[in-house]
Design a protein around this motif. Structure first.
Motif, short mmCIF file in Angstrom:
data_model
loop_
_atom_site.label_atom_id
_atom_site.label_comp_id
_atom_site.label_asym_id
_atom_site.label_seq_id
_atom_site.Cartn_x
_atom_site.Cartn_y
_atom_site.Cartn_z
N LYS A 37 0.83 -1.21 0.00
CA LYS A 37 0.00 0.00 0.00
C LYS A 37 0.86 1.27 0.00
CE LYS A 37 -4.12 -2.08 1.42
NZ LYS A 37 -4.25 -3.02 0.35
N ASP A 38 2.10 1.14 0.46
CA ASP A 38 3.01 2.29 0.53
C ASP A 38 3.77 2.43 -0.79
OD1 ASP A 38 2.33 2.71 3.21
OD2 ASP A 38 3.78 1.20 3.85
N ASP A 39 4.56 3.49 -0.87
CA ASP A 39 5.42 3.67 -2.04
C ASP A 39 6.39 2.51 -2.16
OD1 ASP A 39 4.30 6.07 -2.75
OD2 ASP A 39 5.84 7.30 -1.83
N VAL A 40 6.69 2.14 -3.38
CA VAL A 40 7.67 1.09 -3.65
C VAL A 40 8.82 1.70 -4.42
CG1 VAL A 40 8.08 -1.08 -4.87
CG2 VAL A 40 5.92 -0.72 -3.68
N GLU A 41 10.04 1.41 -3.99
CA GLU A 41 11.23 1.83 -4.72
C GLU A 41 11.95 0.58 -5.20
OE1 GLU A 41 15.44 4.24 -4.24
OE2 GLU A 41 13.89 4.47 -2.71
N LEU A 42 12.20 0.51 -6.50
CA LEU A 42 12.93 -0.62 -7.06
C LEU A 42 14.41 -0.27 -7.10
CD1 LEU A 42 10.70 -1.59 -10.12
CD2 LEU A 42 10.78 -2.66 -7.87
N VAL A 43 15.24 -1.20 -6.71
CA VAL A 43 16.69 -1.02 -6.78
C VAL A 43 17.22 -2.09 -7.73
CG1 VAL A 43 18.86 -1.01 -5.50
CG2 VAL A 43 16.76 -0.13 -4.42
N ALA A 44 17.67 -1.65 -8.89
CA ALA A 44 18.15 -2.56 -9.93
C ALA A 44 19.67 -2.71 -9.79
CB ALA A 44 17.80 -2.02 -11.31
N ILE A 45 20.10 -3.95 -9.59
CA ILE A 45 21.54 -4.20 -9.44
C ILE A 45 22.09 -5.01 -10.61
CG2 ILE A 45 21.48 -4.03 -6.93
CD1 ILE A 45 21.47 -7.10 -6.85
N GLY A 46 21.27 -5.18 -11.62
CA GLY A 46 21.68 -5.95 -12.79
C GLY A 46 20.95 -5.43 -14.02
N PRO A 47 20.84 -6.26 -15.04
CA PRO A 47 20.13 -5.86 -16.25
C PRO A 47 18.70 -5.40 -15.95
CG PRO A 47 21.33 -7.89 -16.62
CD PRO A 47 21.41 -7.60 -15.14
N LEU A 48 18.20 -4.50 -16.76
CA LEU A 48 16.91 -3.85 -16.49
C LEU A 48 15.75 -4.46 -17.28
CD1 LEU A 48 18.21 -0.18 -16.56
CD2 LEU A 48 17.86 -1.65 -14.58
N ILE A 49 15.95 -5.61 -17.92
CA ILE A 49 14.92 -6.15 -18.81
C ILE A 49 13.63 -6.46 -18.08
CG2 ILE A 49 15.72 -8.55 -18.63
CD1 ILE A 49 14.37 -6.85 -21.80
N ASN A 50 13.68 -6.99 -16.85
CA ASN A 50 12.45 -7.31 -16.13
C ASN A 50 11.67 -6.07 -15.73
OD1 ASN A 50 12.78 -10.15 -16.22
ND2 ASN A 50 14.31 -9.98 -14.60
N ILE A 51 12.36 -5.01 -15.39
CA ILE A 51 11.69 -3.75 -15.09
C ILE A 51 11.10 -3.17 -16.37
CG2 ILE A 51 12.03 -1.38 -14.28
CD1 ILE A 51 14.12 -2.51 -12.32
N ALA A 52 11.85 -3.23 -17.47
CA ALA A 52 11.35 -2.72 -18.75
C ALA A 52 10.09 -3.46 -19.20
CB ALA A 52 12.44 -2.83 -19.81
N VAL A 53 10.09 -4.78 -19.10
CA VAL A 53 8.91 -5.56 -19.48
C VAL A 53 7.73 -5.20 -18.59
CG1 VAL A 53 7.95 -7.90 -19.56
CG2 VAL A 53 10.22 -7.45 -20.50
N SER A 54 7.98 -5.03 -17.30
CA SER A 54 6.91 -4.65 -16.37
C SER A 54 6.31 -3.30 -16.75
CB SER A 54 7.46 -4.58 -14.93
OG SER A 54 7.96 -5.82 -14.52
N ILE A 55 7.15 -2.34 -17.09
CA ILE A 55 6.67 -1.01 -17.47
C ILE A 55 5.88 -1.07 -18.77
CG2 ILE A 55 7.42 1.28 -18.27
CD1 ILE A 55 9.80 0.98 -16.27
N LEU A 56 6.38 -1.81 -19.76
CA LEU A 56 5.70 -1.89 -21.05
C LEU A 56 4.37 -2.63 -20.97
CD1 LEU A 56 8.74 -2.63 -23.39
CD2 LEU A 56 7.37 -0.52 -23.28
N GLN A 57 4.30 -3.69 -20.19
CA GLN A 57 3.09 -4.51 -20.15
C GLN A 57 2.08 -4.05 -19.10
OE1 GLN A 57 4.15 -8.65 -19.90
NE2 GLN A 57 4.78 -8.71 -22.05
N TYR A 58 2.55 -3.41 -18.04
CA TYR A 58 1.67 -3.02 -16.94
C TYR A 58 1.97 -1.60 -16.47
CZ TYR A 58 0.94 -8.03 -16.95
OH TYR A 58 0.66 -9.31 -17.34
N PRO A 59 1.79 -0.61 -17.35
CA PRO A 59 2.17 0.77 -17.00
C PRO A 59 1.40 1.34 -15.80
CG PRO A 59 0.97 0.71 -19.07
CD PRO A 59 1.25 -0.70 -18.69
N LYS A 60 0.14 0.96 -15.62
CA LYS A 60 -0.63 1.50 -14.49
C LYS A 60 -0.10 0.97 -13.16
CE LYS A 60 -4.89 2.41 -16.96
NZ LYS A 60 -6.31 2.07 -17.13
N THR A 61 0.24 -0.29 -13.12
CA THR A 61 0.81 -0.85 -11.89
C THR A 61 2.17 -0.24 -11.61
OG1 THR A 61 -0.35 -2.94 -12.23
CG2 THR A 61 1.54 -2.99 -10.75
N MET A 62 2.99 -0.11 -12.64
CA MET A 62 4.34 0.42 -12.46
C MET A 62 4.33 1.91 -12.12
SD MET A 62 6.41 -2.07 -12.56
CE MET A 62 7.99 -1.26 -12.75
#
Length: 74
Positions: A37-62
């Motif tokens: 329910k609170d703000d979520v901060e993602l910390v990427a320590i490797g390739p960004l493909i999973n974050i990119a796919v999440s943004i492209l497929q589920y922009p409202k959630t992201m």
């Protein structure tokens, strides 16, 4: 040359005891965002493909992600 553990036999390697996650990374990211329910901060320590796919497929959630912090090579 580098010992049995590949690190000069320093004895500092951590050996995992749990099982691998059966959930895909994108699904895990989205589930955590949806459950929180609170703000979520993602910390990427490797390739960004999973974050990119999440943004492209589920922009409202992201859109609920307040920050994405990336580790960049120096």
């Amino acid at each position: 040359m580098h010992g049995q553990d590949g690190m000069g036999d320093l004895g500092t390697l951590w050996h995992p005891t749990g099982a691998a996650c059966s959930e895909f990374a994108v699904d895990t990211i989205l589930r955590i965002i949806r459950e929180n329910k609170d703000d979520v901060e993602l910390v990427a320590i490797g390739p960004l493909i999973n974050i990119a796919v999440s943004i492209l497929q589920y922009p409202k959630t992201m859109a609920k992600v307040s920050h994405i912090t990336m580790k960049l090579p120096i």
